[in-house]
Design an enzyme around this catalytic site. Structure first.
Site, PDB file in Angstrom:
ATOM      1  N   ASP A   1       0.857  -1.132   0.067  1.00 42.60           N
ATOM      2  CA  ASP A   1       0.124   0.184   0.250  1.00 42.60           C
ATOM      3  C   ASP A   1       0.921   1.242   0.034  1.00 42.60           C
ATOM      4  O   ASP A   1       1.643   1.320   1.049  1.00 42.60           O
ATOM      5  CB  ASP A   1      -0.834  -0.140   1.169  1.00 42.60           C
TER       6      ASP A   1
ATOM      7  N   TYR B   1      -5.875  15.789  -9.652  1.00 44.52           N
ATOM      8  CA  TYR B   1      -5.079  14.886 -10.450  1.00 44.52           C
ATOM      9  C   TYR B   1      -3.769  15.331 -10.980  1.00 44.52           C
ATOM     10  O   TYR B   1      -2.733  14.911 -10.837  1.00 44.52           O
ATOM     11  CB  TYR B   1      -6.046  14.131 -11.129  1.00 44.52           C
TER      12      TYR B   1
ATOM     13  N   SER C   1       1.361  10.948 -16.411  1.00 50.38           N
ATOM     14  CA  SER C   1       0.350  11.372 -17.437  1.00 50.38           C
ATOM     15  C   SER C   1       0.577  12.317 -18.089  1.00 50.38           C
ATOM     16  O   SER C   1       1.651  13.150 -17.686  1.00 50.38           O
ATOM     17  CB  SER C   1      -1.014  11.442 -16.592  1.00 50.38           C
TER      18      SER C   1
ATOM     19  N   LYS D   1       0.172  14.821 -10.333  1.00 54.68           N
ATOM     20  CA  LYS D   1       0.977  14.451 -11.504  1.00 54.68           C
ATOM     21  C   LYS D   1       2.258  15.747 -11.723  1.00 54.68           C
ATOM     22  O   LYS D   1       3.283  15.332 -11.969  1.00 54.68           O
ATOM     23  CB  LYS D   1       0.068  14.268 -12.687  1.00 54.68           C
TER      24      LYS D   1
END
Length: 272
Positions: A54, A145, A132, A149
C-alpha cells in the site's frame, strides 16, 4: 534479464497489470504489488510474484521491500504505477478527495522511491514512474489529479541528476488516454455529478462528452507497457517518455507554451 528484479506498484488492473505481464515475458524476476490481495487472481496469472504493498502506508512499503531483497538478494528497478483518478472542480471537491489524490499519486511515489533508493544504488538500477500527460498539461476538472502528477514530474526531474551521480536512472512515462479500468475506478456517477455541478454543469457535461470521445480512440495498456519496458532498458537513459503521437504533441504544446496561451486555447474548447 533473468537475474534482474523489478517491483511494480498498482498492478491489479490496467497499465500496472500489463507492465507486470510484459516484464515477466521479458525475463525479469517480477514482483507485482497491489493494495488489496483479493484482486490478485489476474496478476498471479501473469506469472509474477504477487505481494501486498500500500503506497500510502510506509510500514507496508518497508515490509514489502525488505521481503523482496531478502528473497531475491537485490532490486534492479522500481516502477511506480499505483494511482487514483479524481474528477471535479475546486468548489465541489471535498478537501479529503484532494488530499487523497496527493497521498496516492504523489506522496505514495515519494515514499516508495525513497525506500527503494538504497537498493537501487547498490544495483545501479532504475526508477520508472508512470505519470500522465496530466503531469505536463493542466486539464479541466482535473485540478487535484494534475496537481499530483505535476508534483511527481517536478520531483523526479529534480531527482534525476542527483540519482545519476550514484548510478540510478530516473524516467517518467506520460500516457494520454488509455483503455483501462482507471477511469471506471474513479467511481463517478456522471449524471449525478452534472446535476450537482451548479454553474459548472454545462462545462462539466461538455468536458465529459469530449473525454468519452478521446477514450474511444485510446491506446491500450499493453502499448503503454512496452514503453515502460523500453524505459527500463534504454541507454542512454531518457527522462521523459510519451506513449503515443498524441501524447508527444500534447506535451510538446505545453512545454513550449511560455505564456500559457496555447494550452488555454486548447483546453478551453473542451468545456464549451
Amino acid at each position: 534479464m533473468a537475474d534482474r528484479v523489478v517491483l511494480i506498484t498498482g498492478t491489479s488492473s490496467g497499465i500496472g497489470l500489463a507492465v507486470a505481464a510484459a516484464a515477466v515475458r521479458a525475463g525479469y524476476r517480477t514482483v507485482a504489488t497491489l493494495r488489496n490481495l483479493d484482486k490478485a487472481a489476474r496478476v498471479r496469472g501473469t506469472g509474477a510474484d504477487v505481494r501486498r504493498l500500500d503506497v500510502t502506508d510506509p510500514a507496508s512499503i518497508a515490509e514489502c521491500l525488505a521481503g523482496v531483497v531478502a528473497d531475491y538478494g537485490r532490486l534492479d528497478a522500481l516502477v511506480n504505477n499505483a494511482g487514483v483518478s479524481v474528477l471535479g472542480t475546486l468548489e465541489h471537491l471535498p478537501m479529503a478527495d484532494i488530499r487523497r489524490a496527493m497521498e496516492v499519486n504523489y506522496f505514495g511515489v515519494v515514499e516508495a522511491t525513497k525506500a527503494a533508493m538504497p537498493h537501487l544504488r547498490a544495483s545501479k538500477g532504475r526508477v520508472v514512474t508512470v505519470t500522465s500527460v496530466g503531469g505536463a498539461v493542466g486539464q479541466p476538472f482535473n485540478e487535484a489529479y494534475c496537481a499530483a502528477k505535476f508534483a511527481v514530474e517536478g520531483f523526479m526531474q529534480s531527482l534525476e541528476p542527483v540519482a545519476a551521480t550514484v548510478g540510478v536512472g530516473v524516467s517518467v512515462i506520460e500516457p494520454g488516454a488509455v483503455t483501462t479500468e482507471f477511469v471506471n475506478n474513479a467511481r463517478i456517477d456522471i449524471p449525478a455529478a452534472i446535476d450537482a455541478a451548479g454553474p459548472y454543469a454545462p462545462a462539466l457535461e461538455a468536458y465529459i462528452n469530449r473525454t468519452r470521445g478521446a477514450y474511444r480512440t485510446a491506446q491500450t495498456a499493453d502499448q503503454v507497457a512496452e514503453v515502460v519496458l523500453s524505459a527500463l532498458t534504454a541507454y542512454p537513459i531518457v527522462f521523459r517518455w510519451q506513449t503515443s503521437d498524441f501524447a508527444r504533441a500534447f506535451v510538446a504544446d505545453s512545454l513550449s507554451d511560455l505564456d500559457g496561451s496555447i494550452v488555454a486555447g486548447l483546453t478551453s474548447k473542451w468545456v464549451r
